[in-house]
Design an enzyme around this catalytic site. Sequence first.
Site, mmCIF file in Angstrom:
data_model
loop_
_atom_site.group_PDB
_atom_site.id
_atom_site.type_symbol
_atom_site.label_atom_id
_atom_site.label_comp_id
_atom_site.label_asym_id
_atom_site.label_seq_id
_atom_site.Cartn_x
_atom_site.Cartn_y
_atom_site.Cartn_z
ATOM 1 N N ASP A 215 5.445 47.053 20.099
ATOM 2 C CA ASP A 215 4.528 46.753 18.984
ATOM 3 C C ASP A 215 3.494 47.875 18.833
ATOM 4 O O ASP A 215 2.685 47.866 17.905
ATOM 5 C CB ASP A 215 3.885 45.367 19.124
ATOM 6 C CG ASP A 215 3.044 45.224 20.371
ATOM 7 O OD1 ASP A 215 2.971 46.179 21.169
ATOM 8 O OD2 ASP A 215 2.446 44.133 20.560
ATOM 9 N N SER A 216 3.561 48.899 19.714
ATOM 10 C CA SER A 216 2.779 50.124 19.503
ATOM 11 C C SER A 216 3.147 50.760 18.168
ATOM 12 O O SER A 216 2.407 51.595 17.646
ATOM 13 C CB SER A 216 3.022 51.125 20.643
ATOM 14 O OG SER A 216 4.407 51.310 20.859
ATOM 15 N N ASP B 105 9.880 44.111 21.255
ATOM 16 C CA ASP B 105 8.603 43.527 21.670
ATOM 17 C C ASP B 105 8.294 42.294 20.823
ATOM 18 O O ASP B 105 8.474 42.317 19.602
ATOM 19 C CB ASP B 105 7.499 44.572 21.403
ATOM 20 C CG ASP B 105 6.520 44.681 22.546
ATOM 21 O OD1 ASP B 105 6.611 43.870 23.490
ATOM 22 O OD2 ASP B 105 5.674 45.588 22.492
ATOM 23 N N LYS C 105 10.638 41.640 25.020
ATOM 24 C CA LYS C 105 9.522 41.812 25.966
ATOM 25 C C LYS C 105 8.359 40.980 25.455
ATOM 26 O O LYS C 105 8.140 40.895 24.242
ATOM 27 C CB LYS C 105 9.108 43.289 26.055
ATOM 28 C CG LYS C 105 7.857 43.504 26.915
ATOM 29 C CD LYS C 105 7.583 44.975 27.179
ATOM 30 C CE LYS C 105 6.770 45.659 26.111
ATOM 31 N NZ LYS C 105 5.456 45.052 25.829
ATOM 32 N N GLU D 178 4.085 39.790 26.522
ATOM 33 C CA GLU D 178 2.931 40.057 27.393
ATOM 34 C C GLU D 178 2.518 38.809 28.165
ATOM 35 O O GLU D 178 2.720 37.687 27.705
ATOM 36 C CB GLU D 178 1.751 40.561 26.532
ATOM 37 C CG GLU D 178 2.033 41.900 25.875
ATOM 38 C CD GLU D 178 0.819 42.475 25.132
ATOM 39 O OE1 GLU D 178 -0.253 41.844 25.121
ATOM 40 O OE2 GLU D 178 0.978 43.573 24.550
ATOM 41 N N GLU E 280 0.931 47.990 32.988
ATOM 42 C CA GLU E 280 0.200 48.946 32.143
ATOM 43 C C GLU E 280 -1.250 49.085 32.612
ATOM 44 O O GLU E 280 -1.960 48.081 32.787
ATOM 45 C CB GLU E 280 0.237 48.491 30.668
ATOM 46 C CG GLU E 280 -0.527 49.464 29.758
ATOM 47 C CD GLU E 280 -0.184 49.346 28.289
ATOM 48 O OE1 GLU E 280 0.689 48.539 27.914
ATOM 49 O OE2 GLU E 280 -0.815 50.092 27.498
#
Length: 283
Positions: free
Chosen positions: A45-46, A84, A114, A116, A183
């Site tokens: 999502d960057s 993501d 993925k 978080e 991270e």
Amino acid sequence: MPRVTTDQIRQMKARGERIPMLTAYDYASARILDTAGVPMLLVGDSLGMVMLGHDSTLPVTLDDIIHHTKSVVRGSEHALVIADMPFGTFQISPEETMRQAVRIMKEAGPQAVKLEGGVRSAASVRLLTEAGIPVMGHVGMTPQSVNVFGGFKVQGKTEQAARALLADVAALEEAGAFAVVLELVPAELAKLATERATIPTIGIGAGPDCDGEVQVLHDILGLFPDFTPRHTKRYAELGKLMSEAVTTYMSEVRERAFPTKEQSAHLDAAVIKALRRERKETA
Ligand code: KIV
């Protein structure tokens, strides 16, 4: 050669083989990375920041992720593609997470997702993996929580925070995640987490002792002008190269040096003659 599997990624850790991973957001770069042999491509999502120009990852939508993941899947044959899950798609409940993950898997075709969070996301990770959707976890500085952290800051620095991070990794492993991103955590803590986990740890700003490393493609290629995170390394200056190339292109267009006959299609001499004759006759 078939696509890399999550099992093969786990075997790489068992063999002590390092695992390089990069983000990819479009067909052309996925083709290049896949041909180079990158085993895992993350449609992170960057993309909200480096592709869409937002100042955080929070505005990224499920449709954005699906759109970009489709092109990365089309651009790759061998890499394991991981999509993501964006902000708001996995925080509500495990059932809602499942609905959103199913959309990603059906519409975009990656091999894994993925999401978080450690302990807080473990129930969702379990539900997804039991339903056949491989999940990569992500702990430490989780960018979707940037407003809680008060910036992109290193996490896990106190004993309590370090213990919480180790518990997060253990919870993800226990819930069935096949790997976990660490991270922005201190290198010593990442090393400890890597030694304790049976699943691979993939670091970013987490020192040299994780099982693998992930970086944002635009950061390592010098393609993102707004800022350069401390944890990255520039392997090329493609932004500068692009700027030089388009400056030369503009001069050549202005000076009529491009395009030339070489880049043009041509009419047969007989057709030109006929057109010229017609013109004379109508004059
Ligand atoms: O969105 C992303 O690119 C990521 C990586 C930095 C791990 O989550």
